[in-house]
Structures are given as C-alpha cells and as structure tokens.
Design an enzyme around this catalytic site. Structure first.
Site, mmCIF file in Angstrom:
data_model
loop_
_atom_site.group_PDB
_atom_site.id
_atom_site.type_symbol
_atom_site.label_atom_id
_atom_site.label_comp_id
_atom_site.label_asym_id
_atom_site.label_seq_id
_atom_site.Cartn_x
_atom_site.Cartn_y
_atom_site.Cartn_z
ATOM 1 N N THR A 129 122.002 28.648 -53.256
ATOM 2 C CA THR A 129 122.125 27.386 -53.875
ATOM 3 C C THR A 129 120.475 27.231 -54.500
ATOM 4 O OG1 THR A 129 121.471 25.141 -53.296
ATOM 5 C CG2 THR A 129 121.085 26.586 -51.378
ATOM 6 N N ASP A 130 120.493 26.521 -55.770
ATOM 7 C CA ASP A 130 119.310 26.234 -56.361
ATOM 8 C C ASP A 130 118.250 25.459 -55.530
ATOM 9 O OD1 ASP A 130 120.315 23.737 -56.338
ATOM 10 O OD2 ASP A 130 120.173 23.639 -58.513
ATOM 11 N N GLU A 131 118.856 25.015 -54.316
ATOM 12 C CA GLU A 131 117.770 24.018 -53.331
ATOM 13 C C GLU A 131 116.802 24.785 -52.838
ATOM 14 O OE1 GLU A 131 119.408 21.280 -50.950
ATOM 15 O OE2 GLU A 131 120.989 20.532 -52.221
ATOM 16 N N TYR A 154 118.480 22.190 -44.292
ATOM 17 C CA TYR A 154 119.629 22.956 -44.987
ATOM 18 C C TYR A 154 118.837 24.182 -46.081
ATOM 19 C CZ TYR A 154 122.988 24.243 -48.711
ATOM 20 O OH TYR A 154 123.442 24.876 -49.666
ATOM 21 N N LYS A 158 119.007 28.044 -45.947
ATOM 22 C CA LYS A 158 119.801 29.038 -47.084
ATOM 23 C C LYS A 158 118.689 29.964 -47.666
ATOM 24 C CE LYS A 158 123.159 28.765 -48.665
ATOM 25 N NZ LYS A 158 124.505 29.500 -48.218
HETATM 26 P P1 NAD Z 1 131.860 23.672 -47.408
HETATM 27 O O1 NAD Z 1 131.090 22.670 -46.353
HETATM 28 O O2 NAD Z 1 132.581 22.915 -48.088
HETATM 29 O O3 NAD Z 1 132.524 24.803 -46.631
HETATM 30 C C1 NAD Z 1 132.007 25.643 -45.835
HETATM 31 C C2 NAD Z 1 133.028 26.362 -45.308
HETATM 32 O O4 NAD Z 1 132.354 27.320 -44.373
HETATM 33 C C3 NAD Z 1 134.111 25.784 -44.264
HETATM 34 O O5 NAD Z 1 135.295 26.160 -44.484
HETATM 35 C C4 NAD Z 1 133.430 26.011 -42.899
HETATM 36 O O6 NAD Z 1 134.853 25.911 -41.815
HETATM 37 C C5 NAD Z 1 132.941 27.345 -43.194
HETATM 38 N N1 NAD Z 1 132.110 27.652 -41.955
HETATM 39 C C6 NAD Z 1 130.805 26.868 -41.502
HETATM 40 N N2 NAD Z 1 130.257 27.445 -40.570
HETATM 41 C C7 NAD Z 1 130.863 28.745 -40.310
HETATM 42 C C8 NAD Z 1 130.550 29.851 -39.264
HETATM 43 N N3 NAD Z 1 129.682 29.538 -38.494
HETATM 44 N N4 NAD Z 1 131.597 30.738 -39.303
HETATM 45 C C9 NAD Z 1 132.563 30.848 -40.366
HETATM 46 N N5 NAD Z 1 132.776 29.628 -41.029
HETATM 47 C C10 NAD Z 1 131.906 28.696 -41.293
HETATM 48 O O7 NAD Z 1 130.786 24.277 -48.305
HETATM 49 P P2 NAD Z 1 130.868 24.470 -49.889
HETATM 50 O O8 NAD Z 1 130.365 23.341 -50.710
HETATM 51 O O9 NAD Z 1 132.144 25.272 -50.226
HETATM 52 O O10 NAD Z 1 129.488 25.626 -49.809
HETATM 53 C C11 NAD Z 1 130.012 27.165 -49.811
HETATM 54 C C12 NAD Z 1 128.892 27.872 -50.238
HETATM 55 O O11 NAD Z 1 128.064 27.731 -51.337
HETATM 56 C C13 NAD Z 1 127.592 27.599 -49.123
HETATM 57 O O12 NAD Z 1 126.836 28.742 -48.667
HETATM 58 C C14 NAD Z 1 126.711 26.530 -49.677
HETATM 59 O O13 NAD Z 1 125.457 26.842 -49.394
HETATM 60 C C15 NAD Z 1 126.904 27.400 -51.181
HETATM 61 N N6 NAD Z 1 126.428 26.437 -52.449
HETATM 62 C C16 NAD Z 1 127.234 25.210 -52.488
HETATM 63 C C17 NAD Z 1 127.097 24.367 -53.524
HETATM 64 C C18 NAD Z 1 127.806 23.095 -53.658
HETATM 65 O O14 NAD Z 1 127.401 22.322 -54.525
HETATM 66 N N7 NAD Z 1 128.753 22.795 -52.933
HETATM 67 C C19 NAD Z 1 126.197 24.709 -54.556
HETATM 68 C C20 NAD Z 1 125.362 25.972 -54.428
HETATM 69 C C21 NAD Z 1 125.807 26.900 -53.333
HETATM 70 O O1 DAU Z 2 122.022 21.941 -55.598
HETATM 71 C C1 DAU Z 2 123.237 22.748 -54.914
HETATM 72 C C2 DAU Z 2 123.323 21.877 -53.670
HETATM 73 O O2 DAU Z 2 124.209 20.688 -53.914
HETATM 74 C C3 DAU Z 2 124.377 22.709 -52.589
HETATM 75 O O3 DAU Z 2 123.423 23.914 -52.046
HETATM 76 C C4 DAU Z 2 124.522 21.945 -51.458
HETATM 77 O O4 DAU Z 2 125.407 22.527 -50.470
HETATM 78 C C5 DAU Z 2 125.377 20.492 -51.980
HETATM 79 O O5 DAU Z 2 125.777 19.707 -51.004
HETATM 80 C C6 DAU Z 2 124.591 19.935 -53.083
HETATM 81 O O6 DAU Z 2 123.329 19.330 -52.502
HETATM 82 P P1 DAU Z 2 122.825 17.790 -52.909
HETATM 83 O O7 DAU Z 2 122.098 16.998 -51.579
HETATM 84 O O8 DAU Z 2 122.280 17.786 -54.361
HETATM 85 O O9 DAU Z 2 124.351 17.003 -53.032
HETATM 86 P P2 DAU Z 2 124.970 15.662 -52.474
HETATM 87 O O10 DAU Z 2 126.422 15.465 -53.098
HETATM 88 O O11 DAU Z 2 124.748 15.421 -51.089
HETATM 89 O O12 DAU Z 2 124.195 14.605 -53.409
HETATM 90 C C7 DAU Z 2 123.891 14.762 -54.707
HETATM 91 C C8 DAU Z 2 122.889 13.770 -55.209
HETATM 92 O O13 DAU Z 2 123.115 12.397 -54.770
HETATM 93 C C9 DAU Z 2 121.593 13.756 -54.335
HETATM 94 O O14 DAU Z 2 120.433 13.391 -55.187
HETATM 95 C C10 DAU Z 2 121.572 12.856 -53.289
HETATM 96 C C11 DAU Z 2 122.363 11.590 -53.756
HETATM 97 N N1 DAU Z 2 123.539 10.926 -52.973
HETATM 98 C C12 DAU Z 2 124.228 11.466 -52.024
HETATM 99 C C13 DAU Z 2 125.189 10.937 -51.299
HETATM 100 C C14 DAU Z 2 126.051 11.682 -50.543
HETATM 101 C C15 DAU Z 2 123.247 9.545 -52.914
HETATM 102 O O15 DAU Z 2 122.682 8.817 -53.554
HETATM 103 N N2 DAU Z 2 124.422 8.871 -52.060
HETATM 104 C C16 DAU Z 2 125.061 9.453 -51.154
HETATM 105 O O16 DAU Z 2 125.913 8.814 -50.657
#
Ligand code: NAD
Ligand code: DAU
Length: 351
Positions: A129-131, A154, A158
């Site tokens: 992630t970019d975080e 989180y 990562k």
């Molecule tokens: P998600 O939370 O939707 O899904 C996570 C999946 O991982 C689920 O199916 C869960 O059951 C599985 N999992 C969790 N812990 C586990 C374990 N110990 N063993 C086996 N499986 C396990 O997540 P996502 O949004 O699909 O993100 C996937 C990956 O991409 C993550 O590594 C996240 O950090 C990264 N990522 C997400 C975003 C985003 O915006 N969602 C952006 C950049 C990177």
């Molecule tokens: O940048 C990549 C990341 O993006 C991934 O690594 C994470 O897995 C993914 O969850 C996401 O993280 P964020 O914290 O940016 O996503 P989230 O959807 O939780 O929040 C997006 C923005 O919205 C953040 O600034 C917080 C705000 N927010 C979020 C929620 C859930 C609100 O204002 N209200 C809310 O209820």
C-alpha cells in the site's frame, strides 16, 4: 504455471481471480484464504467451479499449513494479498494485524525460501500500500524512493511486511517484487471502507459519517486497473524492485461523498439533497494521514501500465454493482458487521 493467491476471497483478490482464472485457463490458481469477516465466497461464484481454480481454507500465519500447501502445489508465483486491511480496525484492535500482516508474510517468505530449491521462474509478489509512506502535505507525490513513515498500526504492519520481503531478496536472493498501490474501489469491497459504506448507508437513509472536515485526500484507482498492473508486474517487473501503482485521481473525501449522492440520486430517481442531508461530520480518525498521491511514472515508463477506467464511469459502475447485488449486500450485513458499526461509529455519532 501454478499461482498461489493469498486472500483471494477478499475485495482485490476476488477481482483478480475473476479476471484471470477465466482469461488464463492454462494456469492453475490456488486461493489460500482464512475466510475472515472480509472474505465472501459469493465473490467467487463465477470461478468456483472452473477446473483451474482451487480453494484452500487456511491461515498464512500458520507455518505448517503454509509449508504443506507449498509441498502439495509447488507454486511458481505467489500473489500475496492476504492481510487485515482496514485502518480503523487496526486502531481499535492491532493484534490481528501484526499476526496476519507481519507473521503471515514471514511464514510465506520462509516457505518460499525453504521449498523453492530452484528459484528459476519463481516469484513472490507482495501486494502493498501507499500508506507505508505516511502523509503528504498539499504538494508532492510518493515515489518509490520516498522514505517509509507509516502512521497507523495497519500501515506499520504493511511496512514491516515490505521490509521483510526486501530483506529476503537481499539476503537469500529470494525472487520478490513489491507494489505499493493507492485506494482501490469497485465491486465486492466490504462496506467498512469509505465508498461502499457511503453507498449503502445512503440507500438506507443512515448518517454518512465523514471524519474531521472531510478535507483528507486520497488517490482512487478502479480495482481492475490495479489487478492488471499486478499481472504486468508479475510478467515484466524486475526482481527486487518496487513499483508504485496509482490512479492519478486525487479527491477530497467530502467531494467523493457528494459525488456518490449525485450519482445515486440519478440512479434511484431522487435529488442529491435527499442523500446530502445525511452527511454528518464526526470525530476524526486518530493519526489520520492528510493526503496520499502516487507518482506512478516508473511502472508506466518501464512496464507500460497505466489506468484505463475513468473515475466517473468507475464510480457509476461501482454504485450500479451495489444496487444490483442485494443478495451480496445482505450476506455481509451479519451480526459481525453490526458490531463493527457500533464499535467504530457509536461514540463518533453520539458525540
Ligand atoms: P480485504 O480485507 O478485502 O481482504 C483480505 C482477504 O485476506 C480476506 O479474504 C481475508 O479472509 C484474507 N485474510 C486475512 N487474514 C488472513 C490470514 N491470516 N490468512 C489467510 N487469509 C487471510 O482486503 P483488500 O482490500 O482486498 O486488500 C488486499 C491486499 O491489498 C491487502 O494486502 C492490502 O493491504 C492491499 N491493498 C489494499 C488496497 C485497498 O484500497 N483496498 C490498496 C492497496 C493495497
Ligand atoms: O491507500 C491505500 C489504502 O486505502 C489501503 O492500504 C487500505 O487497505 C484501504 O483500506 C484504504 O485505506 P484508507 O484508510 O484510505 O481507506 P478508507 O476507505 O477507510 O478511508 C478513506 C478515507 O475516508 C480516509 O481519509 C478516511 C475517510 N473515512 C473513512 C470511513 C470508513 C471517512 O471519512 N468516514 C468513514 O466512515
């Protein structure tokens, strides 16, 4: 090729499998997933009966289980999605993040190190992630050279996983590549994240909880564009390298919420104000990063990837997906979901 996909029943993993299991019938995809609250087997209905797809329920932090999977399948490519992924959950309960995201990644790397006696044509691909880069001010972009500075449990977990993968590359020559991507949106995203949460709350006439003043900025990328970038990196990326992936699409949170209200109004025959009146500014997220913005010029220049979906059409498609998939929506609104909503928003909404 045998491809081990961890976390394939979650949001990005299931979009990846839905795209590639059908497109590449010559490859076998093994999905290793613990099936946590964030997983949903309905996400995989399209591929679950195909001969080149297999599900293995299991925990990546259980080394014996992981090694057993490696011995049985001898994967050529590991695409590592599995993680606890929600920042707010990491604030309320960090322990599971350390276990799955750090220990889980360590177990996978160890299995690669021990089981891949011949490292030719093998690759460990860490989906990150970019975080990990922390927060930007009003200007500038994260490049692959930006120093790590994670803010939440989180993002710290990562970052630790990224460091481990890089250390295994340098120390053991383990073929590894890392990608750091911005915020994804699209179908199958669990409605704890901003976009699906706002869509579903609006449809139910519930408060739309915007943290702080809604001024935080995120870069949004359609999930299928991210998956295509991952495939490109696996095919043509250089081992030991990092590639940033982003949408060049920055939005303030409050502006996204207004945009969702506008599109929803058109789709369900209402006016935007019917939804906008639900916007509620609530207590901010502790350690809330102000702005993320990705410089994705390296992956474009070196590998030729760039996003295809526009935000306008991607967001509309996403909203239409949630409107058209009531069975999926009902399936995620279990007791656990209600407990989470109470734990995270109860206090925020009442004061
Ligand atoms: P998600 O939370 O939707 O899904 C996570 C999946 O991982 C689920 O199916 C869960 O059951 C599985 N999992 C969790 N812990 C586990 C374990 N110990 N063993 C086996 N499986 C396990 O997540 P996502 O949004 O699909 O993100 C996937 C990956 O991409 C993550 O590594 C996240 O950090 C990264 N990522 C997400 C975003 C985003 O915006 N969602 C952006 C950049 C990177
Ligand atoms: O940048 C990549 C990341 O993006 C991934 O690594 C994470 O897995 C993914 O969850 C996401 O993280 P964020 O914290 O940016 O996503 P989230 O959807 O939780 O929040 C997006 C923005 O919205 C953040 O600034 C917080 C705000 N927010 C979020 C929620 C859930 C609100 O204002 N209200 C809310 O209820």
């Amino acid at each position: 090729m045998k491809i081990l996909v961890t976390g394939g029943a979650g949001f990005i993993g299931s979009n990846y499998l839905n795209l590639f299991v059908t497109r590449y019938s010559q490859h076998t995809f093994i999905n290793l997933d613990k099936l946590t609250y964030a997983a949903n087997l309905l996400n995989l209905e399209r591929v679950s009966s195909l001969p080149n797809y297999l599900l293995e329920e299991g925990d990546i932090a259980d080394y014996e289980r992981v090694e057993n999977i490696f011995q049985r399948y001898d994967p050529d490519l590991v695409v590592h999605f599995a993680a606890e992924s929600h920042v707010d959950r990491s604030i309320l309960g960090p322990a599971e993040f350390m276990r799955s995201n750090i220990m889980g990644t360590f177990c996978l790397l160890e299995a690669c190190r021990k089981c891949w006696t011949n490292k030719e044509n093998k690759l460990f691909q860490l989906v990150s992630t970019d975080e990990v880069y922390g927060s930007l001010g009003d200007k500038g972009f994260f490049t692959e050279k930006t120093a790590y500075d994670p803010s939440s449990p989180y993002s710290a977990s990562k970052a630790a996983a990224d460091h481990l993968a890089r250390a295994y590359f340098r120390t053991y020559g383990l073929p590894a590549v890392i990608t750091n991507c911005s915020n994804n949106y699209g179908p199958y995203q669990f409605p704890e994240k901003l976009i699906p949460l706002m869509i579903l709350n609006a449809l139910e006439g519930k408060a739309l909880p915007v943290y702080g003043k809604g001024a935080n900025v995120r870069d949004w990328l359609y999930v299928e564009d991210h998956c295509e970038a991952l495939w490109t990196v696996a095919e043509r990326g250089k081992q030991g390298e990092t590639y940033n992936i982003g949408g060049n699409n920055e939005w303030k949170n409050i502006d996204i919420v207004h945009k969702i209200c506008e599109i929803l109004a058109v789709e369900v025959g209402k006016v935007p104000q019917d939804f906008e009146k639900l916007i509620t500014f609530v207590q901010d997220r502790p350690g809330h990063d102000l702005r993320y913005a990705i410089d994705a010029s390296k992956i474009k220049r070196e590998l030729g990837w760039e996003p295809k979906e526009t935000f306008e059409s991607g967001l509309r498609k996403t909203i239409l997906w949630y409107l058209g998939n009531q069975r999926w929506v009902e399936s995620v609104k279990s007791g656990e979901y209600k407990n989470w909503m109470d734990a995270n928003y109860g206090k925020r909404l009442t004061g």
